[in-house]
Write a protein that holds these residues in place. Sequence first.
Motif, PDB file in Angstrom:
ATOM      1  N   ASP A 119     139.033 -16.539  15.745  1.00  0.00           N
ATOM      2  CA  ASP A 119     138.794 -15.279  14.930  1.00  0.00           C
ATOM      3  C   ASP A 119     139.821 -14.363  14.269  1.00  0.00           C
ATOM      4  OD1 ASP A 119     139.319 -14.386  17.407  1.00  0.00           O
ATOM      5  OD2 ASP A 119     137.483 -13.399  17.826  1.00  0.00           O
ATOM      6  N   CYS A 167     136.735 -13.634  11.493  1.00  0.00           N
ATOM      7  CA  CYS A 167     135.534 -13.426  12.161  1.00  0.00           C
ATOM      8  C   CYS A 167     134.365 -14.014  11.096  1.00  0.00           C
ATOM      9  CB  CYS A 167     135.258 -12.231  12.598  1.00  0.00           C
ATOM     10  SG  CYS A 167     136.543 -11.347  13.360  1.00  0.00           S
ATOM     11  N   PRO A 168     133.623 -14.914  11.926  1.00  0.00           N
ATOM     12  CA  PRO A 168     132.290 -15.505  11.041  1.00  0.00           C
ATOM     13  C   PRO A 168     131.613 -14.662  10.313  1.00  0.00           C
ATOM     14  CG  PRO A 168     132.187 -16.075  13.076  1.00  0.00           C
ATOM     15  CD  PRO A 168     133.597 -15.329  13.103  1.00  0.00           C
ATOM     16  N   ASP A 169     131.125 -13.343  11.016  1.00  0.00           N
ATOM     17  CA  ASP A 169     130.250 -12.303  10.872  1.00  0.00           C
ATOM     18  C   ASP A 169     131.011 -11.056  10.113  1.00  0.00           C
ATOM     19  OD1 ASP A 169     131.539 -11.512  13.189  1.00  0.00           O
ATOM     20  OD2 ASP A 169     129.746 -10.754  14.138  1.00  0.00           O
ATOM     21  N   LYS A 170     132.169 -11.406   9.740  1.00  0.00           N
ATOM     22  CA  LYS A 170     132.707 -10.161   8.997  1.00  0.00           C
ATOM     23  C   LYS A 170     133.522 -10.494   7.944  1.00  0.00           C
ATOM     24  CE  LYS A 170     133.431  -7.584  13.491  1.00  0.00           C
ATOM     25  NZ  LYS A 170     134.300  -6.912  14.386  1.00  0.00           N
TER      26      LYS A 170
END
Length: 221
Positions: free
Chosen positions: A104, A167-170
């Motif tokens: 990440d 980061c995958p969600d950011k």
Amino acid sequence: MNRSFIYLLLVVGLFFSCTSSELVENWKNPDIDTFEAQKVLVIGITPDDANRKIFERKLASELKKNGVNSVRSMDFFEKNFTTSPKTEDELMALEENLIKEGFDAILLSKVLGVEDKVTVVKAYRNLDKTFKSFRDDYYENQEIYHDEEYYEEYQIFHAESSLYCICPDKERELIWKGSIDITEPENTKKAISDYVKVLIWALKGQQLLILEELPDEGLDI
């Protein structure tokens, strides 16, 4: 002036008097106070594979000593990854692969430019350019891998390390970058060791990757 503050200044002064590297500038994303990573990829961009190996090993080792899960790019990239330029699409695919592997964050370091201390001739390379993503940074600087004469005849190295979030969600963005001058590049092992010390010190101070308890904010200065 508070005694604790004076002591801090003395410690900082002693630290830099014993090192061949110096943090001359650093920038931190104003929207981020602290940043921890689950897994960090350490990348050193240099045409010298031996020095790249030493640098990545030293930095990854120091990060691990401070509780950071880090992996050298030489242990992750395919053997021939740096032998040919990568397209932006290939770098985007690399980021997706890194995310799948649990990374990440990426800590990317490279020498941007050089300066002759005698003639004060500057040969900066993207020194004032800020890259918003790892992909752009790598794409613009990857030719360093292949330029064997890139560092010859210079006495001061202007290097930069950049910390990117993938980061995958950011949003994938630049979190921090620091410019570090290396004043004794002829002593490679010492220069690398000093550079890593300054980099770790800077990350700790910014509460990035390595989070430490901050001093009591109630001290009078």
